[in-house]
Design a protein around this motif. Sequence first.
Motif, PDB file in Angstrom:
ATOM      1  N   ILE A  61       0.843  -1.196   0.000  1.00  0.00           N
ATOM      2  CA  ILE A  61       0.000   0.000   0.000  1.00  0.00           C
ATOM      3  C   ILE A  61       0.880   1.248   0.000  1.00  0.00           C
ATOM      4  O   ILE A  61       1.786   1.387   0.824  1.00  0.00           O
ATOM      5  CB  ILE A  61      -0.936  -0.002   1.231  1.00  0.00           C
ATOM      6  N   GLU A  62       0.602   2.169  -0.946  1.00  0.00           N
ATOM      7  CA  GLU A  62       1.348   3.422  -1.036  1.00  0.00           C
ATOM      8  C   GLU A  62       1.245   4.199   0.281  1.00  0.00           C
ATOM      9  O   GLU A  62       0.162   4.294   0.839  1.00  0.00           O
ATOM     10  CB  GLU A  62       0.780   4.265  -2.189  1.00  0.00           C
ATOM     11  N   ALA A  63       2.305   4.815   0.742  1.00  0.00           N
ATOM     12  CA  ALA A  63       3.634   4.789   0.196  1.00  0.00           C
ATOM     13  C   ALA A  63       4.559   3.868   0.985  1.00  0.00           C
ATOM     14  O   ALA A  63       5.449   3.221   0.432  1.00  0.00           O
ATOM     15  CB  ALA A  63       4.215   6.206   0.240  1.00  0.00           C
ATOM     16  N   ARG A  64       4.324   3.805   2.298  1.00  0.00           N
ATOM     17  CA  ARG A  64       5.281   3.082   3.147  1.00  0.00           C
ATOM     18  C   ARG A  64       5.219   1.576   2.913  1.00  0.00           C
ATOM     19  O   ARG A  64       6.205   0.865   3.104  1.00  0.00           O
ATOM     20  CB  ARG A  64       5.039   3.434   4.616  1.00  0.00           C
ATOM     21  N   LYS A  85      -2.590   5.560  -4.344  1.00  0.00           N
ATOM     22  CA  LYS A  85      -3.546   6.660  -4.162  1.00  0.00           C
ATOM     23  C   LYS A  85      -4.119   7.016  -5.536  1.00  0.00           C
ATOM     24  O   LYS A  85      -3.461   6.829  -6.572  1.00  0.00           O
ATOM     25  CB  LYS A  85      -2.846   7.869  -3.540  1.00  0.00           C
ATOM     26  N   ALA A  99     -11.601   5.572   4.954  1.00  0.00           N
ATOM     27  CA  ALA A  99     -11.348   6.533   6.034  1.00  0.00           C
ATOM     28  C   ALA A  99     -10.029   6.202   6.718  1.00  0.00           C
ATOM     29  O   ALA A  99      -9.670   5.038   6.862  1.00  0.00           O
ATOM     30  CB  ALA A  99     -12.483   6.457   7.047  1.00  0.00           C
ATOM     31  N   LEU A 100      -9.290   7.233   7.120  1.00  0.00           N
ATOM     32  CA  LEU A 100      -8.016   7.102   7.836  1.00  0.00           C
ATOM     33  C   LEU A 100      -8.170   7.581   9.276  1.00  0.00           C
ATOM     34  O   LEU A 100      -9.166   8.233   9.602  1.00  0.00           O
ATOM     35  CB  LEU A 100      -6.970   8.016   7.197  1.00  0.00           C
ATOM     36  N   ASP A 124       1.902  -3.625   4.776  1.00  0.00           N
ATOM     37  CA  ASP A 124       1.962  -2.175   5.024  1.00  0.00           C
ATOM     38  C   ASP A 124       2.791  -1.954   6.284  1.00  0.00           C
ATOM     39  O   ASP A 124       3.121  -2.909   6.993  1.00  0.00           O
ATOM     40  CB  ASP A 124       0.555  -1.594   5.151  1.00  0.00           C
ATOM     41  N   ASP A 125       3.120  -0.686   6.564  1.00  0.00           N
ATOM     42  CA  ASP A 125       3.951  -0.425   7.745  1.00  0.00           C
ATOM     43  C   ASP A 125       3.153  -0.473   9.027  1.00  0.00           C
ATOM     44  O   ASP A 125       3.667  -0.891  10.060  1.00  0.00           O
ATOM     45  CB  ASP A 125       4.683   0.932   7.617  1.00  0.00           C
ATOM     46  N   LEU A 126       1.871  -0.039   8.966  1.00  0.00           N
ATOM     47  CA  LEU A 126       1.134   0.199  10.216  1.00  0.00           C
ATOM     48  C   LEU A 126      -0.347  -0.007   9.989  1.00  0.00           C
ATOM     49  O   LEU A 126      -0.877   0.330   8.927  1.00  0.00           O
ATOM     50  CB  LEU A 126       1.426   1.654  10.631  1.00  0.00           C
ATOM     51  N   ILE A 127      -1.020  -0.559  11.007  1.00  0.00           N
ATOM     52  CA  ILE A 127      -2.483  -0.626  10.961  1.00  0.00           C
ATOM     53  C   ILE A 127      -3.037   0.131  12.163  1.00  0.00           C
ATOM     54  O   ILE A 127      -2.640  -0.113  13.302  1.00  0.00           O
ATOM     55  CB  ILE A 127      -3.002  -2.082  10.849  1.00  0.00           C
ATOM     56  N   ALA A 128      -3.930   1.080  11.861  1.00  0.00           N
ATOM     57  CA  ALA A 128      -4.550   1.901  12.921  1.00  0.00           C
ATOM     58  C   ALA A 128      -6.049   1.605  12.924  1.00  0.00           C
ATOM     59  O   ALA A 128      -6.488   0.663  13.581  1.00  0.00           O
ATOM     60  CB  ALA A 128      -4.243   3.368  12.672  1.00  0.00           C
ATOM     61  N   THR A 129      -6.839   2.375  12.162  1.00  0.00           N
ATOM     62  CA  THR A 129      -8.283   2.087  12.091  1.00  0.00           C
ATOM     63  C   THR A 129      -8.575   0.838  11.260  1.00  0.00           C
ATOM     64  O   THR A 129      -9.656   0.270  11.347  1.00  0.00           O
ATOM     65  CB  THR A 129      -9.051   3.254  11.432  1.00  0.00           C
ATOM     66  N   GLY A 130      -7.624   0.481  10.417  1.00  0.00           N
ATOM     67  CA  GLY A 130      -7.850  -0.638   9.494  1.00  0.00           C
ATOM     68  C   GLY A 130      -8.571  -0.213   8.227  1.00  0.00           C
ATOM     69  O   GLY A 130      -8.777  -1.035   7.329  1.00  0.00           O
ATOM     70  N   GLY A 131      -8.930   1.062   8.137  1.00  0.00           N
ATOM     71  CA  GLY A 131      -9.646   1.551   6.953  1.00  0.00           C
ATOM     72  C   GLY A 131      -8.872   1.289   5.669  1.00  0.00           C
ATOM     73  O   GLY A 131      -9.439   0.823   4.670  1.00  0.00           O
ATOM     74  N   THR A 132      -7.579   1.574   5.710  1.00  0.00           N
ATOM     75  CA  THR A 132      -6.745   1.391   4.521  1.00  0.00           C
ATOM     76  C   THR A 132      -6.639  -0.085   4.151  1.00  0.00           C
ATOM     77  O   THR A 132      -6.828  -0.472   3.003  1.00  0.00           O
ATOM     78  CB  THR A 132      -5.327   1.955   4.786  1.00  0.00           C
TER      79      THR A 132
HETATM   80  C1  PRP Z   1      -0.690   5.322   6.793  1.00  0.00           C
HETATM   81  C2  PRP Z   1      -0.053   3.974   6.950  1.00  0.00           C
HETATM   82  C3  PRP Z   1      -1.159   3.040   6.538  1.00  0.00           C
HETATM   83  C4  PRP Z   1      -2.410   3.775   7.007  1.00  0.00           C
HETATM   84  C5  PRP Z   1      -2.937   3.148   8.267  1.00  0.00           C
HETATM   85  O1  PRP Z   1      -0.620   5.722   5.466  1.00  0.00           O
HETATM   86  O2  PRP Z   1       1.107   3.842   6.143  1.00  0.00           O
HETATM   87  O3  PRP Z   1      -1.207   2.839   5.136  1.00  0.00           O
HETATM   88  O4  PRP Z   1      -2.020   5.138   7.250  1.00  0.00           O
HETATM   89  O5  PRP Z   1      -4.060   3.823   8.741  1.00  0.00           O
HETATM   90  P1  PRP Z   1      -5.489   3.134   8.947  1.00  0.00           P
HETATM   91  O6  PRP Z   1      -5.278   1.764   9.518  1.00  0.00           O
HETATM   92  O7  PRP Z   1      -6.201   4.054   9.905  1.00  0.00           O
HETATM   93  O8  PRP Z   1      -6.181   3.107   7.630  1.00  0.00           O
HETATM   94  P2  PRP Z   1      -1.046   7.159   4.937  1.00  0.00           P
HETATM   95  O9  PRP Z   1      -2.446   7.096   4.409  1.00  0.00           O
HETATM   96  O10 PRP Z   1      -0.752   8.173   5.984  1.00  0.00           O
HETATM   97  O11 PRP Z   1      -0.141   7.337   3.658  1.00  0.00           O
HETATM   98  P3  PRP Z   1       1.437   7.384   3.365  1.00  0.00           P
HETATM   99  O12 PRP Z   1       1.980   5.966   3.542  1.00  0.00           O
HETATM  100  O13 PRP Z   1       1.467   7.808   1.946  1.00  0.00           O
HETATM  101  O14 PRP Z   1       2.082   8.342   4.327  1.00  0.00           O
END
Ligand code: PRP
Length: 179
Positions: A61-64, A85, A99-100, A124-132
């Motif tokens: 998933i872009e970018a990280r 994106k 949603a982010l 991906d690098d990180l999961i927060a809300t999981g929306g992405t």
């Molecule tokens: C960040 C991160 C994940 C996403 C996680 O990316 O790299 O892709 O947010 O958030 P979520 O679990 O709440 O959906 P971001 O959209 O900031 O884009 P970037 O990698 O281009 O900085």
Amino acid sequence: MEARRHVALKETIRSIPDYPKPGIIFRDITTLLSDPRAFRRAVDALVHPYAGGRIDQVAGIEARGFILGGAVAHQLSSGFVPIRKKGKLPHKTVSIAYALEYGTDEMEIHVDAIKPGDRVLLVDDLIATGGTACAAVNLLRQIGAEVVAACFVIDLPEIGGAEKLRALDVPVRTLMEFE
Ligand code: PRP
Ligand code: ADE
């Protein structure tokens, strides 16, 4: 053994308060990526559960997710599929809004990025809300992928994204947690 080898992977993450918005603690992986041992350890740990199995494509998933996903794909000798994106992919795409933790966005994948039935690992690098990640799974399934698992360096478990992804029947692995 050299002292640096004992530095926990988690300690290589830089935390930046109030970025990009007040109240958000940004977990910055650039400090992990620029540490050669930490980068290798993180990629090896992401790869380990799937080594020896069949992963046809890694979706990043872009970018990280591109940085980690490319390295993971290389290690697994699989292909790499970018989830980008909106407006960046040149061929026919399917797209989805999501949603982010700090806003909304839209992502796309090429319609022919995978062959139906391909076994795909989402990175991906990180999961927060999981929306992405949930949106990415949705896109991958729309084009016929079997999403074998999703893996992330960082989980923010209090926000609940990993559980949302598991509710979509996607096994989730993460290397560390932050509150
Ligand atoms: C960040 C991160 C994940 C996403 C996680 O990316 O790299 O892709 O947010 O958030 P979520 O679990 O709440 O959906 P971001 O959209 O900031 O884009 P970037 O990698 O281009 O900085
Ligand atoms: N993406 C969503 N939430 C984030 C956070 N807290 N730190 C870094 N990337 C993120």
